[in-house]
Design a protein around this motif. Structure first.
Motif, PDB file in Angstrom:
ATOM      1  N   TRP A 179       0.786  -1.168   0.258  1.00  0.00           N
ATOM      2  CA  TRP A 179       0.013   0.084   0.007  1.00  0.00           C
ATOM      3  C   TRP A 179       0.771   1.334  -0.064  1.00  0.00           C
ATOM      4  O   TRP A 179       0.609   2.121  -0.735  1.00  0.00           O
ATOM      5  N   ALA A 180       1.842   1.360   0.794  1.00  0.00           N
ATOM      6  CA  ALA A 180       2.577   2.699   1.068  1.00  0.00           C
ATOM      7  C   ALA A 180       3.349   2.647  -0.446  1.00  0.00           C
ATOM      8  O   ALA A 180       3.502   3.932  -0.875  1.00  0.00           O
ATOM      9  N   SER A 181       4.072   1.654  -1.026  1.00  0.00           N
ATOM     10  CA  SER A 181       4.805   1.964  -2.291  1.00  0.00           C
ATOM     11  C   SER A 181       3.682   2.431  -3.606  1.00  0.00           C
ATOM     12  O   SER A 181       4.226   3.237  -4.180  1.00  0.00           O
ATOM     13  N   SER A 210       1.775   9.407  -5.820  1.00  0.00           N
ATOM     14  CA  SER A 210       1.898  10.907  -5.627  1.00  0.00           C
ATOM     15  C   SER A 210       2.626  11.830  -6.917  1.00  0.00           C
ATOM     16  O   SER A 210       2.651  12.869  -6.928  1.00  0.00           O
ATOM     17  N   GLY A 211       3.248  10.751  -7.679  1.00  0.00           N
ATOM     18  CA  GLY A 211       4.023  11.364  -8.691  1.00  0.00           C
ATOM     19  C   GLY A 211       5.430  11.843  -8.303  1.00  0.00           C
ATOM     20  O   GLY A 211       6.192  12.404  -9.185  1.00  0.00           O
ATOM     21  N   LYS A 212       5.888  11.725  -6.938  1.00  0.00           N
ATOM     22  CA  LYS A 212       7.228  12.238  -6.663  1.00  0.00           C
ATOM     23  C   LYS A 212       8.229  11.304  -7.104  1.00  0.00           C
ATOM     24  O   LYS A 212       9.321  11.803  -7.206  1.00  0.00           O
ATOM     25  N   LEU A 213       7.767   9.994  -7.390  1.00  0.00           N
ATOM     26  CA  LEU A 213       9.050   9.113  -7.774  1.00  0.00           C
ATOM     27  C   LEU A 213       8.508   8.228  -8.948  1.00  0.00           C
ATOM     28  O   LEU A 213       7.240   7.879  -9.100  1.00  0.00           O
ATOM     29  N   SER A 214       9.401   7.939 -10.092  1.00  0.00           N
ATOM     30  CA  SER A 214       8.982   7.276 -10.975  1.00  0.00           C
ATOM     31  C   SER A 214       8.491   5.646 -10.573  1.00  0.00           C
ATOM     32  O   SER A 214       8.785   5.236  -9.527  1.00  0.00           O
ATOM     33  N   LEU A 215       8.105   4.903 -11.572  1.00  0.00           N
ATOM     34  CA  LEU A 215       7.876   3.621 -11.107  1.00  0.00           C
ATOM     35  C   LEU A 215       9.256   2.861 -10.741  1.00  0.00           C
ATOM     36  O   LEU A 215       9.140   2.111  -9.760  1.00  0.00           O
ATOM     37  N   THR A 216      10.058   2.837 -11.532  1.00  0.00           N
ATOM     38  CA  THR A 216      11.228   2.270 -11.214  1.00  0.00           C
ATOM     39  C   THR A 216      11.998   2.627  -9.947  1.00  0.00           C
ATOM     40  O   THR A 216      12.447   1.849  -9.277  1.00  0.00           O
ATOM     41  N   ALA A 217      11.876   3.953  -9.603  1.00  0.00           N
ATOM     42  CA  ALA A 217      12.619   4.442  -8.567  1.00  0.00           C
ATOM     43  C   ALA A 217      11.722   3.904  -7.187  1.00  0.00           C
ATOM     44  O   ALA A 217      12.303   3.434  -6.045  1.00  0.00           O
ATOM     45  N   THR A 218      10.342   3.945  -7.494  1.00  0.00           N
ATOM     46  CA  THR A 218       9.692   3.314  -6.294  1.00  0.00           C
ATOM     47  C   THR A 218      10.125   1.945  -6.062  1.00  0.00           C
ATOM     48  O   THR A 218       9.983   1.595  -4.894  1.00  0.00           O
ATOM     49  N   ARG A 219      10.002   1.070  -7.124  1.00  0.00           N
ATOM     50  CA  ARG A 219      10.128  -0.586  -6.852  1.00  0.00           C
ATOM     51  C   ARG A 219      11.559  -0.800  -6.261  1.00  0.00           C
ATOM     52  O   ARG A 219      11.386  -1.370  -5.311  1.00  0.00           O
ATOM     53  N   LYS A 220      12.452  -0.005  -6.656  1.00  0.00           N
ATOM     54  CA  LYS A 220      13.620   0.043  -6.093  1.00  0.00           C
ATOM     55  C   LYS A 220      13.943   0.378  -4.879  1.00  0.00           C
ATOM     56  O   LYS A 220      14.569  -0.226  -3.898  1.00  0.00           O
ATOM     57  N   LEU A 221      13.325   1.495  -4.357  1.00  0.00           N
ATOM     58  CA  LEU A 221      13.468   1.935  -3.114  1.00  0.00           C
ATOM     59  C   LEU A 221      12.923   0.888  -2.099  1.00  0.00           C
ATOM     60  O   LEU A 221      13.544   0.754  -1.285  1.00  0.00           O
ATOM     61  N   PHE A 222      11.650   0.369  -2.446  1.00  0.00           N
ATOM     62  CA  PHE A 222      11.036  -0.550  -1.554  1.00  0.00           C
ATOM     63  C   PHE A 222      11.712  -1.827  -1.614  1.00  0.00           C
ATOM     64  O   PHE A 222      11.951  -2.559  -0.416  1.00  0.00           O
ATOM     65  N   LEU A 223      12.319  -2.308  -2.529  1.00  0.00           N
ATOM     66  CA  LEU A 223      13.130  -3.516  -2.658  1.00  0.00           C
ATOM     67  C   LEU A 223      14.309  -3.554  -1.704  1.00  0.00           C
ATOM     68  O   LEU A 223      14.677  -4.197  -0.981  1.00  0.00           O
ATOM     69  N   VAL A 224      14.932  -2.144  -1.827  1.00  0.00           N
ATOM     70  CA  VAL A 224      16.178  -2.070  -1.036  1.00  0.00           C
ATOM     71  C   VAL A 224      15.787  -1.967   0.464  1.00  0.00           C
ATOM     72  O   VAL A 224      16.588  -2.423   1.405  1.00  0.00           O
ATOM     73  N   ILE A 225      14.741  -1.189   0.755  1.00  0.00           N
ATOM     74  CA  ILE A 225      14.378  -1.294   2.057  1.00  0.00           C
ATOM     75  C   ILE A 225      14.023  -2.409   2.724  1.00  0.00           C
ATOM     76  O   ILE A 225      14.599  -2.831   3.623  1.00  0.00           O
ATOM     77  N   GLY A 226      13.337  -3.262   1.893  1.00  0.00           N
ATOM     78  CA  GLY A 226      12.942  -4.602   2.639  1.00  0.00           C
ATOM     79  C   GLY A 226      14.143  -5.761   2.556  1.00  0.00           C
ATOM     80  O   GLY A 226      14.279  -6.170   3.584  1.00  0.00           O
ATOM     81  N   ALA A 274      10.028  -6.772   0.244  1.00  0.00           N
ATOM     82  CA  ALA A 274      10.636  -7.059  -1.043  1.00  0.00           C
ATOM     83  C   ALA A 274       9.704  -7.703  -1.997  1.00  0.00           C
ATOM     84  O   ALA A 274       9.358  -7.246  -3.031  1.00  0.00           O
ATOM     85  N   ALA A 275       8.905  -8.642  -1.229  1.00  0.00           N
ATOM     86  CA  ALA A 275       7.898  -9.644  -2.014  1.00  0.00           C
ATOM     87  C   ALA A 275       6.812  -8.807  -2.795  1.00  0.00           C
ATOM     88  O   ALA A 275       6.456  -9.089  -3.635  1.00  0.00           O
ATOM     89  N   SER A 276       6.467  -7.752  -1.969  1.00  0.00           N
ATOM     90  CA  SER A 276       5.159  -6.914  -2.449  1.00  0.00           C
ATOM     91  C   SER A 276       5.649  -6.264  -3.713  1.00  0.00           C
ATOM     92  O   SER A 276       4.777  -5.790  -4.677  1.00  0.00           O
ATOM     93  N   GLN A 277       6.949  -5.905  -4.033  1.00  0.00           N
ATOM     94  CA  GLN A 277       7.218  -5.357  -4.875  1.00  0.00           C
ATOM     95  C   GLN A 277       7.626  -6.567  -6.347  1.00  0.00           C
ATOM     96  O   GLN A 277       7.426  -6.491  -7.384  1.00  0.00           O
ATOM     97  N   PRO A 282       6.069  -8.786 -12.524  1.00  0.00           N
ATOM     98  CA  PRO A 282       5.634  -9.231 -13.804  1.00  0.00           C
ATOM     99  C   PRO A 282       4.704  -8.367 -14.479  1.00  0.00           C
ATOM    100  O   PRO A 282       4.776  -8.381 -15.577  1.00  0.00           O
ATOM    101  N   ALA A 283       3.844  -7.777 -13.788  1.00  0.00           N
ATOM    102  CA  ALA A 283       2.807  -6.818 -14.604  1.00  0.00           C
ATOM    103  C   ALA A 283       3.333  -5.814 -14.920  1.00  0.00           C
ATOM    104  O   ALA A 283       2.990  -5.092 -15.990  1.00  0.00           O
ATOM    105  N   ASP A 284       4.247  -5.352 -14.472  1.00  0.00           N
ATOM    106  CA  ASP A 284       5.144  -4.110 -14.715  1.00  0.00           C
ATOM    107  C   ASP A 284       5.971  -4.201 -15.828  1.00  0.00           C
ATOM    108  O   ASP A 284       6.092  -3.315 -16.863  1.00  0.00           O
ATOM    109  N   VAL A 285       6.402  -5.484 -16.250  1.00  0.00           N
ATOM    110  CA  VAL A 285       7.763  -5.504 -17.154  1.00  0.00           C
ATOM    111  C   VAL A 285       7.267  -6.549 -18.257  1.00  0.00           C
ATOM    112  O   VAL A 285       7.786  -6.327 -19.387  1.00  0.00           O
TER     113      VAL A 285
END
Length: 447
Positions: A292-294, A300-316, A349-352, A357-360
Motif C-alpha cells: 500500500w505504501a509503495s 503521488s508522482g514524486k517518484l517514478s515506477l522504477t525508483a519506487t520499486r527499487k526503493l522498497f526492494l532495497v528497504i525490504g 521486497a515480495a510486495s514489489q 511481472p505485470a510491470d515489465v
C-alpha cells in the motif's frame, strides 16, 4: 449519468477478486503443509524410513518448481479463470486423495500431483493483478495475495494439529482438501478474466482499472515476442536472481527456524511454537502495508515506477539482512526480534517482486514471466535448507549459516540496484507498447 465514470460512485469488485486471490494462496499453503504435521502418523502407519519420508516431502517441490513456467504459459493462453480454477480443483483433489494412499509410491505420486496443481497459483495471480488493477495498485494487491502464504503457514500447523487430534490423518486430508473445492465454486460464479465482462463492475471502476494501463488498442494485440528473447532480457534475469536470494532466506523460517530456536537458543517446544509463528504473523501485515505504501508513493508522482520499486526492494532487503545480526544477538528475545525484522523485510521486497511481472511483461505474457520468476525462486527454496544444514553440520553452529544468508541478501540488493533496469514493459521490434501519461511525465531512474 450512470455511465459517466466521473460522476458514478466507483464499485469495488476488484477487491473481492483480491480476496479470492488471497484465499487461493492461503489454501495453497495449508494444503502443502498438512503432510508435515501428519508425517509422524503416516510414517508410523506405513513403516517409512526417514529417507523415504524425505522423498515424499521433496516430491512436491520438484513438480511445483519445474511447472511454474508451463503453468504461466497456459494461464496467458487460456485465461487465468480457467487455469487457476482448474489448478485449485486439481490440488484440492490431490490433497483429499492423500487419505487413500497405501504406501510410499502412492504418497509420492499424490505429492507430485499436488505440486502440479499448486504451480498454477502464483503465475495466475500475477496475470490477474495485471488485468484487474491499475499500475498504482499492483503492489497493494501483490502484498495482499502473497500475505495469504504467511497466514496459511502460520495457522496451518495448529489447525492441522487440532484436526489430527480430533480425527485421524486421513480425514484431516479430506477436510483440508474440501476447502479448495468450496473456493472453486465461489470462483466459478464470481470471477471474469476481464473486468469489462463482470456485471458488477461499473463504468467508474472500469475507468479506474484502465487508468495507467496500456492503451485499449494495444490491449487487443497478441504478444508476438519470442519467449527465448524474453528470458534473455536483463530485467528477467534480475527478477529471477533477486527472488532466488529472497526465497533462500524465506525458506529458513519454515524449515530450520524451529530447530534453531530449540538447539541454538534453548527454547522449550511450547516457547518455540509461539516464537516460530511470530515472524510469519507479523510479516503478513507488514507485506500488505508495504504494498500500500509503495503504491501511495508512486501515485503521488514524486517518484517514478522504477525508483519506487527499487526503493522498497532495497528497504525490504536491508531489513532482511538482520538475519545475520540475529546470529550474534546476546539473548533469545533479541534474536527473535531481529528474525521478525528479517522476515518482514523479505515480505516488503515480495510486495514489489510480485508486482514486477505485470510491470515489465509484454502483452499476454504476464503469467509466463511470473512463472519463470517463481520457478527460479523456488530453486532457492530447494537448495537453501540443504546448504543451511550442510553449514550447520560442518561447523556445529547456526552463526555461519545465518551470516551466509545475510551475504546473499547483500548480493540481492546489488542485483536490484544495478542489474534491474528501467521498470517498464519489455519491448521488441515486433511488439510495440503504448504507455500512459504518468510514465511520460516521470523520467524513470535506470540502473
Amino acid at each position: 449519468m450512470q455511465d459517466d465514470p466521473q460522476r458514478e460512485s466507483r464499485s469495488k469488485v476488484r477487491w473481492l477478486v483480491a480476496g479470492l486471490m488471497w484465499a487461493a494462496i492461503a489454501i495453497n499453503y495449508i494444503d502443502r503443509t498438512v503432510l508435515s504435521a501428519a508425517a509422524p502418523h503416516i510414517q508410523g502407519e506405513f513403516h517409512l524410513s526417514a529417507v523415504e519420508m524425505g522423498i515424499v516431502m521433496s516430491a512436491f517441490f520438484w513438480s511445483y518448481a519445474l511447472l511454474q513456467l508451463p503453468a504461466g504459459m497456459l494461464a496467458d493462453r487460456f485465461g487465468q479463470k480457467k487455469v487457476l480454477g482448474f489448478a485449485v480443483f486439481w490440488w484440492s483433489l490431490a490433497t483429499a486423495a492423500t487419505g487413500f494412499a497405501s504406501g510410499l509410491k502412492s504418497l509420492v505420486a499424490l505429492r507430485v500431483a499436488l505440486g502440479i496443481g499448486e504451480a498454477g497459483a502464483y503465475p495466475s495471480n500475477a496475470g490477474i493483478a495485471y488485468r484487474w488493477f491499475p499500475k498504482k495498485e499492483r503492489a497493494t494487491v501483490a502484498g495482499i495475495f502473497d500475505s495469504g502464504s504467511k497466514l496459511g503457514g502460520a495457522i496451518a500447523l495448529p489447525l492441522i494439529a487440532y484436526l489430527l487430534a480430533t480425527f485421524d490423518w486421513k480425514i484431516t486430508f479430506a477436510i483440508t482438501g474440501s476447502l479448495g473445492l468450496v473456493w472453486c465454486v465461489v470462483w466459478q460464479f464470481t470471477f471474469k478474466d476481464s473486468p469489462a465482462d463482470h456485471k458488477r463492475v461499473n463504468a467508474a471502476e472500469l475507468a479506474h482499472i484502465r487508468d495507467g494501463q496500456r492503451s485499449s488498442r494495444a490491449d487487443t494485440l497478441k504478444a508476438r515476442a519470442s519467449w527465448k528473447k524474453l528470458l534473455a532480457h536483463r530485467n528477467i534475469w534480475a527478477m529471477c536472481i533477486g527472488f532466488f536470494m529472497i526465497n533462500y532466506n524465506s525458506y529458513f523460517f519454515i524449515t530450520w527456524l524451529p530447530t534453531y530456536l530449540v538447539k541454538e537458543r534453548g527454547m522449550s517446544l511450547m516457547e518455540m511454537g509461539f516464537m516460530a509463528s511470530l515472524p510469519l504473523v507479523i510479516s503478513m501485515f507488514v507485506e500488505v502495508l508495504a504494498g500500500w505504501a509503495s503504491d501511495r508513493v508512486y501515485s503521488s508522482g514524486k517518484l517514478s515506477l522504477t525508483a519506487t520499486r527499487k526503493l522498497f526492494l532495497v528497504i525490504g532487503l536491508v531489513m532482511a539482512s538482520s538475519i545475520g545480526l540475529a546470529a550474534f544477538a546476546q539473548s533469545a528475545v533479541m534474536a527473535v526480534v531481529l528474525l521478525c525484522i528479517a522476515k518482514s523485510g523479505t515480505t516488503v521486497a515480495a510486495s514489489q517482486v510480485w508486482a514486477l511481472p505485470a510491470d515489465v511483461a509484454p502483452r499476454n505474457m504476464v503469467s509466463m514471466v511470473a512463472g519463470t520468476q517463481n520457478m527460479v525462486s523456488n530453486m532457492g527454496g530447494v537448495v537453501g535448507p540443504v546448504v543451511t544444514g550442510a553449514i550447520v553440520g560442518a561447523t556445529g553452529s547456526f552463526i555461519p549459516a545465518l551470516v551466509f544468508s545475510s551475504v546473499l541478501i547483500a548480493i540481492a540488493i546489488l542485483n536490484y540496484v544495478f542489474l534491474l533496469g528501467k521498470v517498464e514493459p519489455i519491448q521488441f521490434e515486433d511488439n510495440p507498447v503504448e504507455f500512459d501519461n504518468h510514465d511520460q511525465r516521470n523520467a524513470d531512474v535506470s540502473a
